[in-house]
Design a protein around this motif. Structure first.
Motif, PDB file in Angstrom:
ATOM      1  N   HIS A  56       0.584  -0.998   0.055  1.00 43.16           N
ATOM      2  CA  HIS A  56      -0.094  -0.144   0.097  1.00 43.16           C
ATOM      3  C   HIS A  56       0.795   1.308   0.096  1.00 43.16           C
ATOM      4  O   HIS A  56       0.410   2.103  -0.566  1.00 43.16           O
ATOM      5  CB  HIS A  56      -0.885   0.033   1.190  1.00 43.16           C
ATOM      6  CG  HIS A  56      -2.483  -0.454   0.921  1.00 43.16           C
ATOM      7  ND1 HIS A  56      -3.397   0.451   0.114  1.00 43.16           N
ATOM      8  CD2 HIS A  56      -2.998  -1.594   1.252  1.00 43.16           C
ATOM      9  CE1 HIS A  56      -4.213  -0.234   0.169  1.00 43.16           C
ATOM     10  NE2 HIS A  56      -4.066  -1.599   0.648  1.00 43.16           N
ATOM     11  N   TYR A  83      -1.737  -1.636  -5.156  1.00 47.70           N
ATOM     12  CA  TYR A  83      -2.752  -2.001  -4.330  1.00 47.70           C
ATOM     13  C   TYR A  83      -3.227  -3.546  -4.863  1.00 47.70           C
ATOM     14  O   TYR A  83      -3.736  -4.347  -4.028  1.00 47.70           O
ATOM     15  CB  TYR A  83      -3.931  -1.166  -4.662  1.00 47.70           C
ATOM     16  CG  TYR A  83      -3.595   0.268  -4.318  1.00 47.70           C
ATOM     17  CD1 TYR A  83      -3.092   0.562  -2.997  1.00 47.70           C
ATOM     18  CD2 TYR A  83      -3.546   1.404  -5.291  1.00 47.70           C
ATOM     19  CE1 TYR A  83      -2.888   1.934  -2.742  1.00 47.70           C
ATOM     20  CE2 TYR A  83      -3.079   2.665  -5.024  1.00 47.70           C
ATOM     21  CZ  TYR A  83      -2.952   2.865  -3.444  1.00 47.70           C
ATOM     22  OH  TYR A  83      -2.537   4.298  -3.412  1.00 47.70           O
ATOM     23  N   ALA A 118      -1.171  -5.769  -2.783  1.00 43.93           N
ATOM     24  CA  ALA A 118      -1.683  -5.611  -1.545  1.00 43.93           C
ATOM     25  C   ALA A 118      -2.959  -6.679  -1.451  1.00 43.93           C
ATOM     26  O   ALA A 118      -3.089  -7.480  -0.217  1.00 43.93           O
ATOM     27  CB  ALA A 118      -2.057  -4.185  -0.819  1.00 43.93           C
ATOM     28  N   GLN A 147      -3.563  -0.447   5.511  1.00 44.45           N
ATOM     29  CA  GLN A 147      -3.943   0.833   4.865  1.00 44.45           C
ATOM     30  C   GLN A 147      -3.630   1.852   5.893  1.00 44.45           C
ATOM     31  O   GLN A 147      -4.161   3.034   5.673  1.00 44.45           O
ATOM     32  CB  GLN A 147      -5.235   0.752   4.284  1.00 44.45           C
ATOM     33  CG  GLN A 147      -5.337  -0.350   3.187  1.00 44.45           C
ATOM     34  CD  GLN A 147      -6.905  -0.411   2.811  1.00 44.45           C
ATOM     35  OE1 GLN A 147      -7.641   0.822   2.471  1.00 44.45           O
ATOM     36  NE2 GLN A 147      -7.633  -1.239   3.016  1.00 44.45           N
ATOM     37  N   LYS A 187      -5.746   2.096   8.612  1.00 44.66           N
ATOM     38  CA  LYS A 187      -6.922   2.155   9.153  1.00 44.66           C
ATOM     39  C   LYS A 187      -7.041   1.315  10.458  1.00 44.66           C
ATOM     40  O   LYS A 187      -7.104  -0.048  10.260  1.00 44.66           O
ATOM     41  CB  LYS A 187      -8.220   1.803   8.234  1.00 44.66           C
ATOM     42  CG  LYS A 187      -7.969   2.646   6.806  1.00 44.66           C
ATOM     43  CD  LYS A 187      -9.306   2.169   5.998  1.00 44.66           C
ATOM     44  CE  LYS A 187      -9.010   3.159   4.566  1.00 44.66           C
ATOM     45  NZ  LYS A 187     -10.058   2.717   3.528  1.00 44.66           N
ATOM     46  N   ARG A 229       4.838   1.224   5.845  1.00 49.82           N
ATOM     47  CA  ARG A 229       4.368   2.215   4.503  1.00 49.82           C
ATOM     48  C   ARG A 229       5.440   3.066   4.354  1.00 49.82           C
ATOM     49  O   ARG A 229       5.705   3.317   2.847  1.00 49.82           O
ATOM     50  CB  ARG A 229       3.070   2.921   5.259  1.00 49.82           C
ATOM     51  CG  ARG A 229       1.908   2.000   5.173  1.00 49.82           C
ATOM     52  CD  ARG A 229       0.571   2.645   5.698  1.00 49.82           C
ATOM     53  NE  ARG A 229       0.316   3.881   4.918  1.00 49.82           N
ATOM     54  CZ  ARG A 229      -0.415   3.747   4.001  1.00 49.82           C
ATOM     55  NH1 ARG A 229      -0.835   2.587   3.724  1.00 49.82           N
ATOM     56  NH2 ARG A 229      -0.715   4.686   3.148  1.00 49.82           N
TER      57      ARG A 229
END
Length: 441
Positions: free
Chosen positions: A73, A78, A81, A150, A152, A292
């Motif tokens: 990510h 994507y 991922a 991500q 989150k 990340r």
């Protein structure tokens, strides 16, 4: 630095909330078991630790798929991922029979501890439920990776809190109401884990990207990617195996010295669990943010994130341990329902245990920050080597020596800070030499 610290706090806060709820949940479990019987309280720690020993390897190995998700990510890949997330699901389903096969092996090991017959019986019950909970935890970990990769983390934290609330609500009913004791505590834990898993699953079905991938039937099993996940995850899984194994040896040795010391140790670890879970939350957030940043090859941002991790960890240590050491007796008395109120040794020895734990946590804080950083960049072999040296070559021999020669719970307990100091030092050397920058997932 301020920006890195703010980002780390925002990422880790939901995880802290969930893991703090988990710590409180463990505290409540221990409190109820302490009031149910001293044997149940004493048996819960070794039984659960043995369960962690058997399940931790697969949870950490296959759960490493979330680090792949984070790095892909971060790099904007994507599709990759999604594939990494999917392989994690397939691997977790394949692992279920392996979990079940560990149950008879664990039963044999408990029989070799030399603990009292009633204590062994209770330990086996706790162990069986810990393995069942491990199956659900693995599935939850892999499913959560879709969101944590991500960045989150809010949903994952809230799902964990919901599961803990269900667990704590069921505890008095199953432990006392149905008189199931330690079996009731184990069953309520499994149900709580299942609630968290169901919430994450429901959230996945509402996610637009997830639904798009499912509708396109992009469900290909990719053996090469699955093997890469296992290759990078296995050293971290082995690290967890070594760590939980050495700690299980420590717990079994404590129980061999004294059932009362084992019960007190469980109480102290339950109190310490509040800080420990904050460490785990910060480590998990570091894996996400470092993964990340490293995925997009931003080394300065990676270093700033790790520095922010040290600041956050030591701030949490002061916040948790200052009130505990100022007034330890009220906290310890929460677990002494089956112990005479006039027994001052429970509180006195408990204070010594907690003071030693504080020294251990100084080093464990550094260890968790650097472990999170090295997990994020994919340098899992270093994590395993450091854990192996500290646990197998230092802690286990010290536990055996002190148990056979000193016969003192305090001397045995004092081996903990030394082990964690060595572990932290080895990881620090690796981080400072910068060789982790050459890691490629």
């Amino acid at each position: 630095m301020k920006q890195a610290l703010k980002k780390l706090v925002l990422t880790s806060l939901p995880l802290m909330l969930g893991m703090a709820a988990n710590a409180i949940n463990h505290l409540v479990d221990s409190m109820f078991l302490g009031h149910y019987s001293e044997t149940a309280l004493g048996a819960s720690l070794p039984g659960n630790m043995l369960g962690t020993f058997f399940t931790g390897f697969l949870i950490c190995t296959i759960g490493y798929a979330s680090t792949f998700v984070a790095q892909f990510h971060g790099a904007g890949k994507y599709a990759n991922a999604w594939s990494a997330f999917l392989q994690g699901i397939y691997l977790s389903l394949l692992a279920i029979p392996v979990f079940l096969l560990t149950i008879p092996v664990g039963d044999v090991l408990i029989g070799l501890t030399g603990h009292e017959g009633v204590l062994q019986e209770q330990e086996r019950i706790a162990f069986h439920y810990a393995v069942l909970g491990g199956i659900v935890t693995l599935l939850t970990t892999v499913l959560s990776g879709f969101f944590t990769g991500q960045g989150k983390t809010r949903l994952v934290g809230l799902a964990t809190v919901a599961g803990c609330v269900v667990n704590m609500a069921l505890d008095p009913l199953l432990i006392f109401g149905l008189n199931r004791g330690i079996a009731g505590a184990g069953l309520s834990s499994v149900i709580g884990c299942a609630v968290s898993c169901l919430i994450i699953t429901f959230a996945l079905t509402r996610d637009s990207f997830f639904r798009m991938q499912m509708q396109s039937r992009n469900l290909v099993f990719r053996p090469a990617l699955a093997l890469r996940i296992l290759r990078f995850g296995a050293p971290f899984g082995l690290s967890a195996l070594v760590g939980s194994g050495s700690f299980t040896v420590f717990v079994m040795a404590l129980g061999h010295l004294s059932t009362s010391a084992l019960a007190l140790g469980n109480a102290c670890f339950a109190i310490n669990n509040v800080f420990y879970t904050l460490l785990c939350a910060i480590e998990s957030a570091l894996v996400i943010l470092v993964g990340r940043a490293f995925g997009r090859k931003d080394i300065p941002a990676t270093r700033r994130t790790v520095a922010a991790g040290h600041i956050l960890v030591f701030s949490a240590l002061l916040a948790c341990y200052v009130p505990i050491l100022i007034a330890p007796e009220p906290a310890l008395r929460l677990f002494s329902g089956t112990i005479q109120a006039s027994d001052d040794s429970f509180a006195t020895l408990g204070f010594v245990f907690l003071a030693i734990l504080l020294l251990r946590e100084l080093f464990e804080g550094i260890q968790h920050v650097l472990t999170g950083a090295l997990r994020g960049v994919g340098d899992t072999r270093t994590i395993f080597r450091a854990h192996f040296v500290a646990s197998v070559l230092i802690q286990i021999p010290l536990v055996v020596l002190t148990t056979s020669k000193a016969h003192s719970p305090i001397v045995l307990w004092a081996t903990l800070p030394l082990t964690f100091a060595v572990h932290a030092l080895l990881l620090l050397i690796r981080w400072r030499n910068g060789k982790w920058q050459d890691t490629v997932l």
